[in-house]
Each structure stands twice: as structure tokens, then as C-alpha cells.
Design an enzyme around this catalytic site. Structure first.
Site, PDB file in Angstrom:
ATOM      1  N   SER A 186      -7.948  56.321  26.583  1.00 38.21           N
ATOM      2  CA  SER A 186      -9.352  56.519  26.301  1.00 38.21           C
ATOM      3  C   SER A 186     -10.243  56.469  27.542  1.00 38.21           C
ATOM      4  O   SER A 186     -11.442  56.724  27.469  1.00 38.21           O
ATOM      5  CB  SER A 186      -9.828  55.477  25.288  1.00 38.21           C
ATOM      6  OG  SER A 186      -9.705  54.161  25.794  1.00 38.21           O
ATOM      7  N   LYS A 189     -16.465  52.449  32.697  1.00 34.14           N
ATOM      8  CA  LYS A 189     -16.188  53.053  31.397  1.00 34.14           C
ATOM      9  C   LYS A 189     -17.224  52.589  30.376  1.00 34.14           C
ATOM     10  O   LYS A 189     -17.590  51.402  30.340  1.00 34.14           O
ATOM     11  CB  LYS A 189     -14.784  52.655  30.937  1.00 34.14           C
ATOM     12  CG  LYS A 189     -14.345  53.290  29.627  1.00 34.14           C
ATOM     13  CD  LYS A 189     -12.924  52.873  29.294  1.00 34.14           C
ATOM     14  CE  LYS A 189     -12.424  53.466  28.000  1.00 34.14           C
ATOM     15  NZ  LYS A 189     -11.037  53.051  27.695  1.00 34.14           N
ATOM     16  N   SER A 219      -4.605  53.124  27.616  1.00 30.99           N
ATOM     17  CA  SER A 219      -5.818  53.870  27.944  1.00 30.99           C
ATOM     18  C   SER A 219      -6.182  53.922  29.418  1.00 30.99           C
ATOM     19  O   SER A 219      -7.093  54.649  29.801  1.00 30.99           O
ATOM     20  CB  SER A 219      -7.005  53.308  27.155  1.00 30.99           C
ATOM     21  OG  SER A 219      -6.844  53.577  25.787  1.00 30.99           O
TER      22      SER A 219
END
Length: 462
Positions: free
Chosen positions: A156, A80, A180
Site C-alpha cells: 500500500s 505516507k 506494504s
């Protein structure tokens, strides 16, 4: 075992490499081909490695000599774009970050993956600084759900989820400050674990503080256990991290849930839940009963934690933007600017009050788990909604916390919590079941998830 290399799990790949029945090079080529085909549609990756084939060749040579570097040698994994990765820019979905760097450091999880021979595919998309529960940003645009490209994959860690669900690698590293990891896994039919806080070392500390966790996102529970063995290894840069216990999380993974005491809370006592989601979750909970667990409907007994969480999260956003000049602020997602402005009005007394209430919430859950081994809830109150929106059209409030009431309480308490898919809506969208364990009982959460997965195998979009 699937003939499609992109559909194989990390566990299957490692076994094939060991038997010399598959090559890290051919796997890397297959995954890169999938990325080339699908990433323009899904927008899962914001950076793709230019050296992964050379690294795959080195991995292949190690396997041929019977000398794999570690537990994940030759297994593709995505990172990420909130996590530092040496020699790659970490832009965090923001036009305010300088791509020139320097980029000299790996985050702890990235360093451990390199040490164990994983093939780093690239960086996955995130909303700006990971501030919300969907994935779009001024820098990278809108990320889409492989089950329905008109829908959001959540966030996210939405880029990571879109990549996994579409076969662009079997493993992904996500972060979870308010849901997330679990939000996108619920929206895209994946397994994701937010470990106990400190289980996976993190550095530098998130501007959102001690609600932020790092964890595995996978297409199977066994892969998450394998990945956690690597991610949980120690790193001295994180002074919050737990002492490493050298546990193999695959041990006792298949011990089942017989005689475990499981509390099922359909709404935590206060949350509004989409009727179709509520029905699918209630039916899924019966699986645990069929497997021999003692299931009782029981709310944990705390009030809505949103005001407490907002104090922590919004003040973190204010801290994040406090040194930005007006020119840079104009580049920032307007929603993040608004949250930061609200956060700037939070007083020291407000923060201290929220910390005290957070401590009381943690104590309440510790006491709750003296009676119940696990708590299960819906992962989210809604199925995936339109991409590019911060909240569903049916939402009464314009905050992502309105439709995520089940996730962020357990960031506050720092407990292990996982999302596992438990069914599809009439529109063919995945719904997630959340499994929450006592603090530090990560292995128990994985064990329960594995039992559920055995009864209800995960499926991917066509």
C-alpha cells in the site's frame, strides 16, 4: 556522483552539505521541480508542502554555521498518508475522513524526522486505509509505476515507491501490514525494510493490529541504515515499541556475508511463482554464494499462512468500518467493504485460534534460525501488473494475498524482512529478492542486503 540533484542519495546529500558543495535550497527546488513535472503522470503525492523552501533555507543556514540539527538535516523525505503529520490532513485515501481535522500530532516517525532536520515534502498516496497491495483509492485515484505507467507500483506504500523511483526525493516512510513496503519496492526496483515489530515506534496503533510495521524505503541500503537510525529512536506513545539500543545501523554494514548460513526457499513449499520471477531470483541467490555465504535450498517448513493472516487482516477491516453509517460506507472502496463484511463474520474463537497458530509459526521460525542465519525468497510471485487492478489477470483468486505469499507470513512472525531488486523481466519490470532475518536481527538483514547491493548495484528507470 551524479550531477542530477534528484538522483543523489541521502548519504551523498549530507556529505555535500557538510562540504558546502550543495545547498538544501537548491536540492529542494530540484525535487519540487521533479514533482511538478512527474506527479501529474504518476500520482505519487496527494499533498505537497507549501513551506519546504523556507525550511530548506533554515537548514542551509544551520549547515553554513556548522550546526546541523541532526542526521538528516536538509534531506527531502515523503510521508505516507496513513501517518499523522502535524498541520497536514491525514486522509488515508478515504473520502470518509474530514480534512478539517484537527491535525495537531505527528506520528513518532514524523516527529523524529523533524527533530533531525529532514525536509518533509508532502504526503504520498495509499489505497483506502492501506487495505490492499496496490495503490488506488476513491479519494486519490490510481498511482502508476515509473518503470511503466500502465503498471501498478504495488502498495500500500505505492505513492512512496513511485516518488522514490522517479527522483521525487531520496527517502520515504512506508508502512507494512502484509507486505506494504516490500511489495512496492519489489515492483519499482527499490530497497525497503520492514523492521522487527516495535523497532520503529508507531502511534496510534493500526486498526490491523500487531502485523503493522513502519519502516524506511530508499534507493540504497546505506540510506535505509541511516534513516533507521532516526526512525528507531524512542517514543513513549507506543507501548509495543522495543527498548532503544542507540545502535548505529551503518556500523558493520560492509562486513559482508562470508560464512553466513543462508536458506533459499524458492516457493516456501507451496506458493505458485511466475517462471521468469523464479529464474531471476534463483540466479540472484548465487551472488551470496559468490560472496562466501553457505547457501542451501531449504523451505522453512510451515503451511500456507494465508488463512491465519486473513483472520487477522479481515477482522481488522471489520473493526475499521464498524462505526460507519450507510452513507459513509457508500463512499468506501467496494473491495474494502467486501473484506470488512467477511471480517464481520469471523468469530472470537476464530481470532483466538489464529493467534495460537501465529504463536506456533513464530516459534517455528525462531527454531529455524538456530540453523540458518537468513532466509531468502522471492519478494513476490509476479512482476508488476496493470494499474487499477487488485490482482494480475493470471490470478486464480481475487485477493491481493494470492500474489503476495512471501510477504505476510513475516508480518505474522514480526521478523525483519527486506526487498532488494535482483533483475528485470524481459518487459523491463523489476523483480525483488526478499531477505528475512531472525527477530530483532535488523542489522544482519541490512548487512546482507548491502553485500548483495555491492555486487548488484540498484538502478532507477530512465
Amino acid at each position: 556522483m551524479s550531477a542530477d540533484l534528484c538522483a543523489l542519495s541521502a548519504t551523498e546529500l549530507v556529505e555535500l552539505y557538510r562540504m558546502h558543495a550543495a545547498s538544501p535550497v537548491e536540492v529542494a527546488r530540484a525535487v519540487l521541480g521533479r514533482i511538478e513535472k512527474l506527479n501529474p503522470e504518476l500520482n505519487a503525492f496527494c499533498l505537497i508542502s507549501e513551506t519546504v523552501l523556507q525550511e530548506a533555507a533554515a537548514s542551509e543556514a544551520r549547515w553554513l554555521h556548522g550546526e546541523p540539527r541532526g542526521l538528516l538535516d536538509g534531506v527531502p523525505v515523503s510521508i505516507k498518508d496513513l501517518l499523522l503529520t502535524r498541520n497536514w490532513p491525514t486522509l488515508r485515501g478515504s473520502k470518509t475522513a474530514d480534512p478539517k481535522g484537527p491535525w495537531n500530532d505527528d506520528a513518532p516517525c514524523v516527529a523524529r524526522l523533524r527533530e533531525h532536520g529532514a525536509l518533509l515534502l508532502g504526503k504520498t498516496t495509499t489505497p483506502e486505509f492501506g487495505w490492499k497491495g496496490v495503490t488506488d483509492s476513491p479519494l486519490t485515484g490510481i498511482t502508476r509505476n515509473p518503470w511503466n505507467k500502465a503498471k501498478t507500483p504495488g502498495g500500500s506504500s505505492g505513492g512512496a515507491a513511485a516518488a522514490l523511483a522517479s527522483g521525487m526525493g531520496p527517502l520515504a516512510v512506508g508502512t507494512d501490514g502484509g507486505g506494504s513496503i516490500r511489495i512496492p519496492c519489489a515492483f519499482t526496483g527499490l530497497f525497503g525494510l520492514k523492521p522487527s515489530f516495535g523497532r520503529v515506534p508507531a502511534w496510534p496503533l493500526s486498526p490491523f493490529g500487531t502485523v503493522a510495521h513502519v519502516g524506511p524505503m530508499t534507493r540504497s541500503v546505506s540510506d535505509a541504515a541511516l534513516m533507521l537510525n532516526v526512525l528507531a529512536l524512542p517514543d513513549a506513545r507506543d507501548w509495543h515499541s522495543l527498548a532503544c539500543d542507540a545502535r548505529d545501523y551503518r556500523t558493520h554494514l560492509d562486513d559482508g556475508v562470508r560464512d553466513l548460513r543462508i536458506a533459499f526457499s524458492p516457493d516456501l513449499g507451496y506458493a505458485r511463482v511466475d517462471p521468469e520471477v523464479a529464474s531471476l531470483v534463483a540466479k540472484a541467490v548465487r551472488v551470496f554464494e559468490d560472496l562466501g555465504a553457505k547457501v542451501e535450498q531449504k523451505n522453512p517448513g510451515f503451511d500456507n499462512a494465508e488463512p491465519m493472516f486473513r483472520t487477522h487482516w479481515f477482522s481488522g477491516a471489520a473493526f475499521l468500518l464498524k462505526d460507519m453509517n450507510k452513507e459513509k460506507r457508500r463512499l468506501v472502496d467496494p473491495g474494502l467493504v467486501e473484506v470488512a463484511e467477511q471480517g464481520a463474520r469471523i468469530t472470537t474463537t476464530d481470532v483466538l485460534d489464529a493467534q495460537m497458530k501465529r504463536g506456533a509459526l513464530g516459534t517455528l521460525m525462531n527454531l529455524f534460525h538456530r540453523e540458518y542465519d537468513l532466509l531468502v525468497t522471492p519478494a513476490l510471485s509476479v512482476p508488476a501488473f496493470d494499474a487499477g487492478m487488485n490482482f494480475p489477470k493470471t490470478s486464480k483468486n481475487e485477493n491481493w494475498t494470492d500474489w503476495t505469499p512471501f510477504t505476510y507470513p513475516f508480518n505474522l512472525t514480526q521478523q525483519p524482512a527486506a526487498s532488494i531488486p535482483c533483475g528485470l523481466t524481459r518487459d523491463g519490470l523489476p523483480v525483488g529478492l526478499q531477505i528475512v532475518g531472525p527477530k530483532y536481527a535488523d542489522a544482519l538483514v541490512l548487512r546482507a542486503a548491502r553485500a548483495f547491493e555491492t555486487a548488484r548495484p540498484l538502478r532507477m528507470p530512465g
